[in-house]
Structures are given as C-alpha cells and as structure tokens.
Design an enzyme around this catalytic site. Sequence first.
Site, PDB file in Angstrom:
ATOM      1  N   SER A 572     161.013  34.688  85.719  1.00 37.79           N
ATOM      2  CA  SER A 572     159.468  34.244  86.229  1.00 37.79           C
ATOM      3  C   SER A 572     159.395  33.102  86.685  1.00 37.79           C
ATOM      4  O   SER A 572     160.911  32.198  86.378  1.00 37.79           O
ATOM      5  CB  SER A 572     158.648  34.793  85.495  1.00 37.79           C
ATOM      6  OG  SER A 572     157.877  34.596  85.357  1.00 37.79           O
ATOM      7  N   TYR A 585     157.226  35.445  75.685  1.00 36.98           N
ATOM      8  CA  TYR A 585     156.902  35.865  76.994  1.00 36.98           C
ATOM      9  C   TYR A 585     157.860  34.669  77.530  1.00 36.98           C
ATOM     10  O   TYR A 585     159.080  35.291  78.549  1.00 36.98           O
ATOM     11  CB  TYR A 585     155.635  35.677  78.108  1.00 36.98           C
ATOM     12  CG  TYR A 585     156.234  36.641  79.900  1.00 36.98           C
ATOM     13  CD1 TYR A 585     156.579  37.119  79.493  1.00 36.98           C
ATOM     14  CD2 TYR A 585     155.721  35.254  80.285  1.00 36.98           C
ATOM     15  CE1 TYR A 585     156.410  37.872  81.491  1.00 36.98           C
ATOM     16  CE2 TYR A 585     155.818  35.399  81.334  1.00 36.98           C
ATOM     17  CZ  TYR A 585     156.269  37.131  82.229  1.00 36.98           C
ATOM     18  OH  TYR A 585     156.647  36.762  83.506  1.00 36.98           O
TER      19      TYR A 585
HETATM   20  P1  NAD Z   1     154.379  46.311  86.297  1.00 34.82           P
HETATM   21  O1  NAD Z   1     153.932  46.417  85.608  1.00 34.82           O
HETATM   22  O2  NAD Z   1     153.795  46.700  87.500  1.00 34.82           O
HETATM   23  O3  NAD Z   1     155.842  46.718  86.817  1.00 34.82           O
HETATM   24  C1  NAD Z   1     156.802  46.859  85.422  1.00 34.82           C
HETATM   25  C2  NAD Z   1     157.248  47.980  85.295  1.00 34.82           C
HETATM   26  O4  NAD Z   1     158.543  47.576  83.863  1.00 34.82           O
HETATM   27  C3  NAD Z   1     155.935  49.207  84.899  1.00 34.82           C
HETATM   28  O5  NAD Z   1     156.731  50.127  85.525  1.00 34.82           O
HETATM   29  C4  NAD Z   1     156.898  49.261  83.882  1.00 34.82           C
HETATM   30  O6  NAD Z   1     156.888  50.761  83.338  1.00 34.82           O
HETATM   31  C5  NAD Z   1     158.161  49.257  83.430  1.00 34.82           C
HETATM   32  N1  NAD Z   1     158.957  48.757  82.212  1.00 34.82           N
HETATM   33  C6  NAD Z   1     157.741  48.326  81.147  1.00 34.82           C
HETATM   34  N2  NAD Z   1     158.737  48.231  79.620  1.00 34.82           N
HETATM   35  C7  NAD Z   1     159.812  48.965  80.298  1.00 34.82           C
HETATM   36  C8  NAD Z   1     160.423  49.323  79.698  1.00 34.82           C
HETATM   37  N3  NAD Z   1     161.384  49.074  78.639  1.00 34.82           N
HETATM   38  N4  NAD Z   1     161.573  50.338  80.180  1.00 34.82           N
HETATM   39  C9  NAD Z   1     161.701  51.151  81.602  1.00 34.82           C
HETATM   40  N5  NAD Z   1     160.766  49.983  82.282  1.00 34.82           N
HETATM   41  C10 NAD Z   1     159.468  49.615  81.752  1.00 34.82           C
HETATM   42  O7  NAD Z   1     154.772  44.382  87.152  1.00 34.82           O
HETATM   43  P2  NAD Z   1     155.145  43.603  88.024  1.00 34.82           P
HETATM   44  O8  NAD Z   1     154.459  42.183  88.504  1.00 34.82           O
HETATM   45  O9  NAD Z   1     155.812  44.354  89.052  1.00 34.82           O
HETATM   46  O10 NAD Z   1     156.968  43.135  86.955  1.00 34.82           O
HETATM   47  C11 NAD Z   1     157.629  42.878  87.201  1.00 34.82           C
HETATM   48  C12 NAD Z   1     158.905  42.054  86.765  1.00 34.82           C
HETATM   49  O11 NAD Z   1     158.499  40.786  87.776  1.00 34.82           O
HETATM   50  C13 NAD Z   1     158.584  41.739  85.284  1.00 34.82           C
HETATM   51  O12 NAD Z   1     160.159  41.260  84.978  1.00 34.82           O
HETATM   52  C14 NAD Z   1     157.919  40.494  85.509  1.00 34.82           C
HETATM   53  O13 NAD Z   1     157.485  39.879  84.441  1.00 34.82           O
HETATM   54  C15 NAD Z   1     158.286  39.833  86.728  1.00 34.82           C
HETATM   55  N6  NAD Z   1     156.836  38.897  86.625  1.00 34.82           N
HETATM   56  C16 NAD Z   1     156.107  39.590  87.810  1.00 34.82           C
HETATM   57  C17 NAD Z   1     154.876  38.912  88.304  1.00 34.82           C
HETATM   58  C18 NAD Z   1     153.692  38.518  88.731  1.00 34.82           C
HETATM   59  O14 NAD Z   1     152.832  38.061  88.642  1.00 34.82           O
HETATM   60  N7  NAD Z   1     153.297  40.267  88.470  1.00 34.82           N
HETATM   61  C19 NAD Z   1     155.253  37.135  87.900  1.00 34.82           C
HETATM   62  C20 NAD Z   1     156.331  36.726  87.160  1.00 34.82           C
HETATM   63  C21 NAD Z   1     156.931  37.054  86.606  1.00 34.82           C
END
Ligand code: NAD
Length: 695
Positions: A572, A585
């Site tokens: 991130s 986080y």
């Molecule tokens: P999302 O919530 O749509 O997807 C995350 C997925 O991870 C979910 O399907 C959830 O069920 C799964 N998950 C959570 N805990 C878990 C576990 N213990 N074991 C297995 N699966 C698990 O979110 P996203 O936006 O697609 O995020 C994906 C990644 O991108 C994350 O690591 C997040 O921190 C990072 N990220 C996202 C953003 C954003 O703005 N969306 C920004 C920076 C970083």
Amino acid sequence: MSAATKLLENRWDDSRAAAMSEPERLLYRSNLLGSDKRITNYGGGNTSTKVQQKDPLTGDEVTVLWVKGSGGDVGTMKLDGFATLYMDKLEQLRSIYRGVEQEDAMVGLLNHCTFDLNPRAASIDTSLHAYLPYRHVDHMHPDAVIAIAATRRSRELTQEIYGDEIGWLGWRRPGFELGLELSRFAAEHPNAKGVVLESHGLFTWGDTAKECYETTLDIINRAIEWFDGQLAGKTAFGGEARAPLAPDERRRIAARLMPEIRARIGQDERKIGHFDDSDAVLQFVGSHDLDALAALGTSCPDHFLRTKIRPLVLPFDGDVDAVVAGLDASIEAYRDGYRAYYERCRHDNSPAIRDPNAVIYLVPGVGMMSFAKDKATARIAAEFYVNAINVMRGASGVDVYQGLDEQEAFDIEYWLLEEAKLQRMPKPKSLAGRVAFVTGGAGGIGRATAERLLREGACVVLADIDEGALDGAKSELSKSFGADQVRGVLVNVTDEAAVAKGFVDAVAEFGGLDILVSNAGIASASPIEDTTLEVWNRNIDILATGYFLVSREAFRLFRRQKLGGAVVFIASKNGLAASAGASAYCTAKAAEIHLARCLALEGADAGIRVNTVNPDAVLRGSKIWNGEWREQRAASSKIGEDQLEEHYRARSLLKRSVFPEDIAEAVYFLASDLSAKSTGNIVNVDAGNQISFTR
Ligand code: NAD
C-alpha cells in the site's frame, strides 16, 4: 464393463427432430452421440449426412456432404463445425486418385470441393464418409468396440458378436485409400449396418438420421453386454498387486511428485499437470499387469496422439522420497526410449523430433498424472488414457490385447498433415503453462488480478477466507475463461496448516506453481490511544504474518521445482507513507514491503523474483471500502462518503481515479517475463503521490 454395466440410453426425441432441417438433425445426432464419452472420446470420431441443396451459382439441386470438419468435438460442436462439400466433385476425385502413395495430396483437393464458400476445413476423414453409399454415417470411438478392435482376434470376435451385420477391416491409416476400402466393403455387403476398423473404431450407417443414431447405440450396447457376459467373475489386469492409499494421502503424494516431474520436463516449455485417481485408474495402476500392459502402448490413433504411445510407470512401494530420488533416471530413460523410437521409425522427410517427455505418469496406489502445455490438454490426455485403460481391460479380459504397430503409430504421430495442423496452432499466450496463486482472490484487486492473469493464459488458484465470495468469483471467472483454468481454495492466510494445505490443493490441481500474488488484506484506522491489541494483532497477523506464511510455502515449492518464480506483494501507499490514525495498518504494510525486499535477496539465486505493487484509494470493487474504513476515511478528511472517490482523484498528481484493473496490470507486468530482470522493486499505482515516491 463390469457386471450389469449401464447400457446407453436412446435419447432421440422425435418431436424435436421433426422440426429440424437435415443439417440441424445431423448436429442434434452428433451432440447426442458426443455427450456420452462411452460412445466417443473427446474430439474423436465424426458424423455426416448427404443433403439435397440448391447450388448458389446454378440454382440446381445438388447433393452436399455435411461432415464434421477438421478439429472440434462432436459433443460440443455447432453447425459451423461441419465442412460442406459437393458430392459430384468428391466423386470426381476418385478418377484423379493414383494410389496410396499420393493419398495425402488428396486432402488439398478437398478444398476444391467446398460448397457455399464454407471456411471450415475438411478433415482427413472426409473420404471415409463420402464414398459410403448411405445418407447418414457415424464414425465413433467407443471404448467397448475399440476393446474388440484391439484384440489379436478382433476379426473373429467381431463376427462372433455381430455375425454379418457388422464387417471388419484390417488396420489402415485414415485417408483416401480407407475411404475406397469402406466403399468397396459396403458394395460387397449391402446388408451390413457398419464395420469395425481394427485398432481404431466403428463405422455405422443408416437411411435416416434416427436410424443411424439407433444403429450406433445398438452396436455399442451389444459390445457392452457381450463384455459383461465375458468378464463376469474374472479379475481384471491379473488382480491387485498394490491397494490404493487413502484419498488424502494420494493427493498429498501427487502434490509432492508433480512439481518434481514438472521441474524435469518443464525447462523448455512450462507444463500444466492434471491428477486423476478415479477407480478405473487405481485399479489399473495397482494391478499385476500394469508394467506389461503399459509397455504395449495404446492402440487407437486418437489415444496415442494425446497420450504418446506409452506412459511412464514410476515404481512406488510407499517411499515417496525414493520415487523422487529415482526420477532423473526414470525420466531420462523414457526420453532415450522415445528418441530411439523416433530414430528407428523416421523417414527422410519426417518433421523434427518433438518433446521426448512422457505425457502420462502412473504411480501404483496413487493414480495418474498427466502434463501438457495447458490444463485442458493435460486433462484430455488423462481422459484418453482412461479410455485406453478401459480398452485394455476389455481386450485383455477376452483375448490378447495388442497395441498398434510401432511404425504405423509413428507414421500417424509424425504425419506431415498432423505437423501442418500443429504449425497452424496459434502462438501461446504470455502466461501459458504458468500457475498463479492469488490470496484474497475473491476481493476487488485479487479478482481483477486473477482475470488479468487468466487472460494471458495462466491457470489461477483463488485463495480466500470468504467462502461465498470465493464461490462467486470462481464460478464467474470459470464462465469467462473456462472451468479448466480456475480453482478456488478456502484459506486463512494466518493459519500455518491451512496455508500448507491450500498449496497442496493448488499443486494437486495444476502440478506446480509459478506466480504468487500475496494480496489478502484488510484495513483499519484508529488513533494509537484507541487501537486495541486485538486490532493491532489482526493487522500484523493478516498483512505481515500472512504474507510471510504464503511466501515461505511458495519459496519451498519454487526451490523444489527449479523453474524460478515470481512473487508479487500487494502492499500500500501507506507502507511507504506514514498516515496519522492508521498506525497498525501502516506498520503492517511497511513490514510487507520490507519482507518483499528481504525475499528478493534470498530468492535471486533460484531465479525467484519478489516485487511489490502499492495501490492507493482503489474504491471500486473493494470490500475494504465497503465498511468502517470508508466511514473513518471520510470522517478523517471531513467529507461525505460519496465524495471520497472524487477526493482521492483530486488529491492525486495525475488527477485520475485508480481502479482494480490498474493494479492488476502492474501485477501482470511483475509476474510475467516482461519484468524478467526486475526484483526488489516497488511500483506505485496511485495516480501519483509525492509522499510515496521511492528513493
Ligand atoms: P477486498 O476486501 O476487496 O479484498 C481482500 C480480500 O482478502 C477479501 O476477499 C478477503 O476476504 C480476503 N481476506 C481477508 N483476510 C483474509 C485472510 N485472513 N485469509 C485469506 N483471505 C483474506 O480489498 P482490496 O481492495 O481488493 O484489497 C486487496 C489488497 O490491496 C489488500 O492487501 C489491501 O490492503 C491492499 N490495498 C488496497 C487499497 C484500496 O484502496 N483498495 C489500497 C492500498 C492497498
């Protein structure tokens, strides 16, 4: 073909068929026949109908042969899968034909017989249908009939089962000459309803589509019943030498062996694996006659084109390490054997030798593994070997089973026409033969990433803790890309045992791993004073420990597999840029980034690359942005939740919103050979943000 085998069921529906045109009825018949693999194997066999049609140039009524064209599968084909040819022109070809030496040249002339500019290429089997004096012809590859065709006494057995109703022709490679032989046979035996082709399959015919269909079913059913009678009370394959292991154990051993095999056969072209431990396979691989029968090779051309003539039997007495220790020697011996076969049988103009590795690997007590350039091809090869097992069970139970003569087999395998077909195949996609494991694959970014990798030909395992979302993502991606390429495993990335099991499952499905996208995640925000230990631990557990656990498992696998590997972390912007009110986080994300750099150092000697993608503010499709995080972020920026997207867009240097597909594009770059010379890197996909510039 054990006692009381279920017979084929007549599924012809008169009311449906009545409303159809003749070509539609041909398609209906073809699809019905191909829907049961006991009638014909995948892609095997063909069907035809001779139809009266108006010639588009002269307006005259002409007879047109509709026959399954080159490639395709009768069970799933559509109307455009048929070639259409003028019968009078096909008849003229007979006068041009000069003999078997130039029969291959006749295939080129088939194009000159095309009716109505149909672009579907006519297949080599066209003449097998054209010169039979019947309107409707089926050519099928039923296991039960091939089992007769692959015995030493196949002629006598055909006569014993069918009397004069079905004739018999000795082995001949499909082509013009066989077409003329069939035509002569039909002329000399006007009452025959079909013919068994030695080491090949069955031809049947009729005056109407329904009659033809019913004859085909009846002839196959009689073979099934005959075998039931003959084999009742007999032990197949000389009886059991090794009992099957328990299902979990079989799968565990497959997952241990498949990457080792892949390591040895995938250096030039990556291979995808398929594991089959069905009852038919276990009975064969555990039998006394395994070695002897496997060495004889498969009989039907369709079988060995997919499976190679022989499988590789890996001796196994319970010690899997011993199998691994002996793999180099077993695989090299197989290759030597294949090269010797090529040298013995080659002609001056034969195409160059192809991949000398085995396609089918048999392990007593465990099952069958097959490898090919993609999952569908590996799966289909396994299905064909199951057909071959069925044939061997029947044939060796009633007589002596015989494989096809080696030179004949070679002449088919290295047929110039077959080579031309291979040369026409489209170039493989950039991730063909690769397997990717995507954690958090059911979420916004994970799913977009899976889609991007699938589009490039990769096989993808979605790993997620959310069962409902996982099922949904898996079924939708399967719909778009085909079920072969997509799997889902329920995994909590913080659970050591669950992670290990998830990798075993993934490897048993595809044979190995090339790409890990560690993406599973959550987000949380609170001032430090209000951050509970539970919240702190949750962030560290999922985002740091979870990334460690999946990476460790992938590294172990990559090292055994010796094909390098690509790891991509989805961290991130907050892993680089401190952000007030989200310390748990941010800290966990920073740990991820540093872990990636450490692993880049550790993996380099094994060709394992580790890189990071940093997204920021990807609202669309993200579950993180559905919950509390959304409220907190809106509150901390003192705006409404519906203003967030615009707020982040305006905040970025490029003034653009970031979408899951944008992150997926960066992941694809880092996971593919496009970035073969990059490791330890960070790519920000955040529409530009000065505080996250790397330095
Ligand atoms: P999302 O919530 O749509 O997807 C995350 C997925 O991870 C979910 O399907 C959830 O069920 C799964 N998950 C959570 N805990 C878990 C576990 N213990 N074991 C297995 N699966 C698990 O979110 P996203 O936006 O697609 O995020 C994906 C990644 O991108 C994350 O690591 C997040 O921190 C990072 N990220 C996202 C953003 C954003 O703005 N969306 C920004 C920076 C970083």
